[in-house]
Design a protein around this motif. Structure first.
Motif, PDB file in Angstrom:
ATOM      1  N   ARG A  53       0.846  -1.206   0.000  1.00  0.00           N
ATOM      2  CA  ARG A  53       0.000   0.000   0.000  1.00  0.00           C
ATOM      3  C   ARG A  53       0.883   1.258   0.000  1.00  0.00           C
ATOM      4  O   ARG A  53       0.699   2.162  -0.812  1.00  0.00           O
ATOM      5  CB  ARG A  53      -0.898  -0.001   1.254  1.00  0.00           C
ATOM      6  CG  ARG A  53      -1.725   1.264   1.435  1.00  0.00           C
ATOM      7  CD  ARG A  53      -2.452   1.299   2.768  1.00  0.00           C
ATOM      8  NE  ARG A  53      -1.585   1.433   3.945  1.00  0.00           N
ATOM      9  CZ  ARG A  53      -0.989   2.569   4.342  1.00  0.00           C
ATOM     10  NH1 ARG A  53      -1.154   3.672   3.668  1.00  0.00           N
ATOM     11  NH2 ARG A  53      -0.224   2.584   5.429  1.00  0.00           N
ATOM     12  N   ILE A  54       1.886   1.258   0.880  1.00  0.00           N
ATOM     13  CA  ILE A  54       2.720   2.466   1.030  1.00  0.00           C
ATOM     14  C   ILE A  54       3.531   2.735  -0.242  1.00  0.00           C
ATOM     15  O   ILE A  54       3.707   3.873  -0.653  1.00  0.00           O
ATOM     16  CB  ILE A  54       3.655   2.323   2.259  1.00  0.00           C
ATOM     17  CG1 ILE A  54       2.832   2.265   3.535  1.00  0.00           C
ATOM     18  CG2 ILE A  54       4.658   3.461   2.315  1.00  0.00           C
ATOM     19  CD1 ILE A  54       3.629   1.841   4.776  1.00  0.00           C
ATOM     20  N   LEU A  55       4.022   1.663  -0.858  1.00  0.00           N
ATOM     21  CA  LEU A  55       4.896   1.833  -2.031  1.00  0.00           C
ATOM     22  C   LEU A  55       4.130   1.675  -3.353  1.00  0.00           C
ATOM     23  O   LEU A  55       4.762   1.484  -4.408  1.00  0.00           O
ATOM     24  CB  LEU A  55       6.065   0.840  -1.965  1.00  0.00           C
ATOM     25  CG  LEU A  55       7.005   0.964  -0.752  1.00  0.00           C
ATOM     26  CD1 LEU A  55       8.122  -0.063  -0.825  1.00  0.00           C
ATOM     27  CD2 LEU A  55       7.601   2.377  -0.658  1.00  0.00           C
ATOM     28  N   ASP A  56       2.812   1.760  -3.297  1.00  0.00           N
ATOM     29  CA  ASP A  56       1.991   1.674  -4.512  1.00  0.00           C
ATOM     30  C   ASP A  56       2.320   0.444  -5.355  1.00  0.00           C
ATOM     31  O   ASP A  56       2.421   0.531  -6.592  1.00  0.00           O
ATOM     32  CB  ASP A  56       2.163   2.937  -5.375  1.00  0.00           C
ATOM     33  CG  ASP A  56       1.591   4.166  -4.687  1.00  0.00           C
ATOM     34  OD1 ASP A  56       0.550   4.037  -4.020  1.00  0.00           O
ATOM     35  OD2 ASP A  56       2.210   5.248  -4.816  1.00  0.00           O
ATOM     36  N   GLY A  57       2.533  -0.668  -4.687  1.00  0.00           N
ATOM     37  CA  GLY A  57       2.736  -1.930  -5.408  1.00  0.00           C
ATOM     38  C   GLY A  57       4.181  -2.211  -5.786  1.00  0.00           C
ATOM     39  O   GLY A  57       4.509  -3.301  -6.234  1.00  0.00           O
ATOM     40  N   LYS A  58       5.071  -1.210  -5.601  1.00  0.00           N
ATOM     41  CA  LYS A  58       6.486  -1.477  -5.912  1.00  0.00           C
ATOM     42  C   LYS A  58       7.100  -2.282  -4.763  1.00  0.00           C
ATOM     43  O   LYS A  58       6.712  -2.160  -3.607  1.00  0.00           O
ATOM     44  CB  LYS A  58       7.249  -0.179  -6.100  1.00  0.00           C
ATOM     45  CG  LYS A  58       6.946   0.501  -7.432  1.00  0.00           C
ATOM     46  CD  LYS A  58       8.098   1.398  -7.836  1.00  0.00           C
ATOM     47  CE  LYS A  58       7.967   1.867  -9.264  1.00  0.00           C
ATOM     48  NZ  LYS A  58       6.946   2.915  -9.436  1.00  0.00           N
ATOM     49  N   SER A  59       8.106  -3.059  -5.112  1.00  0.00           N
ATOM     50  CA  SER A  59       8.784  -3.891  -4.118  1.00  0.00           C
ATOM     51  C   SER A  59       9.799  -3.052  -3.332  1.00  0.00           C
ATOM     52  O   SER A  59      10.291  -2.031  -3.832  1.00  0.00           O
ATOM     53  CB  SER A  59       9.508  -5.002  -4.878  1.00  0.00           C
ATOM     54  OG  SER A  59      10.592  -5.475  -4.142  1.00  0.00           O
ATOM     55  N   ILE A  60      10.172  -3.501  -2.138  1.00  0.00           N
ATOM     56  CA  ILE A  60      11.250  -2.808  -1.414  1.00  0.00           C
ATOM     57  C   ILE A  60      12.573  -2.926  -2.179  1.00  0.00           C
ATOM     58  O   ILE A  60      13.443  -2.075  -2.053  1.00  0.00           O
ATOM     59  CB  ILE A  60      11.412  -3.283   0.057  1.00  0.00           C
ATOM     60  CG1 ILE A  60      11.589  -4.789   0.168  1.00  0.00           C
ATOM     61  CG2 ILE A  60      10.260  -2.789   0.910  1.00  0.00           C
ATOM     62  CD1 ILE A  60      11.931  -5.272   1.580  1.00  0.00           C
ATOM     63  N   VAL A  61      12.705  -3.978  -2.997  1.00  0.00           N
ATOM     64  CA  VAL A  61      13.937  -4.122  -3.807  1.00  0.00           C
ATOM     65  C   VAL A  61      14.058  -2.935  -4.773  1.00  0.00           C
ATOM     66  O   VAL A  61      15.156  -2.433  -5.024  1.00  0.00           O
ATOM     67  CB  VAL A  61      13.942  -5.446  -4.606  1.00  0.00           C
ATOM     68  CG1 VAL A  61      15.187  -5.557  -5.469  1.00  0.00           C
ATOM     69  CG2 VAL A  61      13.838  -6.646  -3.666  1.00  0.00           C
ATOM     70  N   TYR A  62      12.932  -2.463  -5.261  1.00  0.00           N
ATOM     71  CA  TYR A  62      12.934  -1.330  -6.198  1.00  0.00           C
ATOM     72  C   TYR A  62      13.623  -0.118  -5.556  1.00  0.00           C
ATOM     73  O   TYR A  62      14.310   0.644  -6.232  1.00  0.00           O
ATOM     74  CB  TYR A  62      11.480  -0.996  -6.582  1.00  0.00           C
ATOM     75  CG  TYR A  62      11.353   0.109  -7.597  1.00  0.00           C
ATOM     76  CD1 TYR A  62      11.285  -0.180  -8.963  1.00  0.00           C
ATOM     77  CD2 TYR A  62      11.310   1.449  -7.200  1.00  0.00           C
ATOM     78  CE1 TYR A  62      11.178   0.823  -9.897  1.00  0.00           C
ATOM     79  CE2 TYR A  62      11.200   2.465  -8.128  1.00  0.00           C
ATOM     80  CZ  TYR A  62      11.136   2.152  -9.480  1.00  0.00           C
ATOM     81  OH  TYR A  62      11.031   3.155 -10.399  1.00  0.00           O
ATOM     82  N   TRP A  63      13.441   0.058  -4.250  1.00  0.00           N
ATOM     83  CA  TRP A  63      13.956   1.238  -3.552  1.00  0.00           C
ATOM     84  C   TRP A  63      15.249   0.954  -2.778  1.00  0.00           C
ATOM     85  O   TRP A  63      15.762   1.840  -2.076  1.00  0.00           O
ATOM     86  CB  TRP A  63      12.899   1.776  -2.586  1.00  0.00           C
ATOM     87  CG  TRP A  63      11.683   2.247  -3.306  1.00  0.00           C
ATOM     88  CD1 TRP A  63      10.468   1.648  -3.371  1.00  0.00           C
ATOM     89  CD2 TRP A  63      11.582   3.439  -4.116  1.00  0.00           C
ATOM     90  NE1 TRP A  63       9.609   2.373  -4.161  1.00  0.00           N
ATOM     91  CE2 TRP A  63      10.268   3.478  -4.629  1.00  0.00           C
ATOM     92  CE3 TRP A  63      12.481   4.466  -4.456  1.00  0.00           C
ATOM     93  CZ2 TRP A  63       9.824   4.509  -5.458  1.00  0.00           C
ATOM     94  CZ3 TRP A  63      12.024   5.488  -5.281  1.00  0.00           C
ATOM     95  CH2 TRP A  63      10.715   5.497  -5.772  1.00  0.00           C
ATOM     96  N   ALA A  64      15.778  -0.266  -2.896  1.00  0.00           N
ATOM     97  CA  ALA A  64      16.893  -0.693  -2.041  1.00  0.00           C
ATOM     98  C   ALA A  64      18.081   0.275  -2.040  1.00  0.00           C
ATOM     99  O   ALA A  64      18.674   0.550  -1.000  1.00  0.00           O
ATOM    100  CB  ALA A  64      17.354  -2.092  -2.456  1.00  0.00           C
ATOM    101  N   ASN A  65      18.417   0.792  -3.205  1.00  0.00           N
ATOM    102  CA  ASN A  65      19.627   1.618  -3.315  1.00  0.00           C
ATOM    103  C   ASN A  65      19.320   3.089  -3.569  1.00  0.00           C
ATOM    104  O   ASN A  65      20.227   3.897  -3.735  1.00  0.00           O
ATOM    105  CB  ASN A  65      20.517   1.074  -4.441  1.00  0.00           C
ATOM    106  CG  ASN A  65      21.954   1.496  -4.285  1.00  0.00           C
ATOM    107  OD1 ASN A  65      22.490   1.467  -3.184  1.00  0.00           O
ATOM    108  ND2 ASN A  65      22.583   1.920  -5.375  1.00  0.00           N
TER     109      ASN A  65
END
Ligand code: ADE
Ligand code: ZN
Length: 263
Positions: A53-65
């Motif tokens: 919900r917080i990342l609008d369906g994106k994975s935490i891997v998408y934001w890792a770096n």
């Protein structure tokens, strides 16, 4: 033309190509992706749904770096020192002076507290989450809990396969890349094998404990790697289990933190 030049300069800064730039990056893209990929496998259903919900369906891997790039922009320049916590040989973890602009431990604790407070709007929640998933990777990166006087190994020069490098860079990136030619999912498949009891053991402790543990690893790295060392296959082979252990710890502990916050 001007904006293209500015972009190329920014790229050079972000990739550490500018001479004398001390890199605060940690793990490099691959290590951070592996950490987040392992964490994702250990999320409870409820935590995974909240994060979705917080990342609008994106994975935490998408934001890792993401944070390593963000810290080089004026908007997020205030986070530059949040990637590490160094301790000099004449200090202890307890006596080391706190960095006024924040360090990796205070930054992790601040994001956890903010996310737990229930007072953030969705954009602020997303920002805190993107920072948290990166910083838990950083606190497991040996040269990010290293020594102050050499800027976390940034001025500790060695040779790595005949190239002049610094200790910081080889532990952030070169050893990880030389250890296995795997994708982040292959890394996760291969090292995420701790089992229930192992996971319970790894999950224990606090960010302070984990930073102290990483600092002990950093001190062993310094011992093993005098300035001017000529490093090649042996060093990669001996360092690979340490990298694997730290990536696994980072992933399992990130999952534990996220489950505690969101479930
Ligand atoms: N500058 C000072 N210490 C550092 C560290 N441990 N990592 C990156 N940049 C630094
Ligand atoms: Zn970082």
């Amino acid at each position: 033309m001007k904006s293209q030049k500015t972009f190329l300069l920014m790229l050079a800064v972000c990739t550490g190509m500018v001479a004398g730039t001390a890199k605060a990056g940690a793990w490099g893209q691959k290590g951070h992706d592996v950490t987040c990929s392992i964490a994702e496998r250990h999320l409870t259903k409820k935590a995974a749904k909240e994060i979705d919900r917080i990342l609008d369906g994106k994975s935490i891997v998408y934001w890792a770096n993401w944070m390593d790039n963000a810290s080089h922009t004026s908007e997020f320049a205030y986070t530059k020192t949040w990637h590490y916590k160094d301790i000099d040989p004449d200090e202890t973890y307890e006596t080391a002076e706190l960095c006024e602009s924040g360090d990796v431990v205070t930054a992790i604790n601040a994001q956890v507290a903010a996310l737990k407070s229930g007072e953030l709007n969705k954009d602020a929640e997303a920002l805190a989450l993107k920072m948290l998933v990166h910083l838990v990777g950083d606190v497991h990166c040996p040269m990010h809990a290293a020594r102050k006087y050499d800027k976390g190994g940034n001025t500790w020069q060695v040779q790595f396969f005949d190239k002049g490098k610094n200790l910081h860079a080889i532990w952030d990136t070169d050893i990880v890349e030389a250890a296995h030619k795997w994708t982040y999912t292959e890394w996760a498949d291969q090292i995420d094998i701790a089992g229930r009891a192992g996971i319970r053991l790894i999950s224990q402790g606090t960010p302070d404990d984990w930073c102290k543990e990483t600092h002990e690893i950093a001190e062993a790295v310094y011992e093993k790697t005098p300035v001017g060392s000529k490093l090649s296959y042996d060093y990669v082979t001996e360092s690979t289990p340490v990298v694997e252990q730290q990536l696994l710890r980072g992933g399992i502990r990130l999952a534990a933190i996220l489950n505690e916050i969101f479930d």
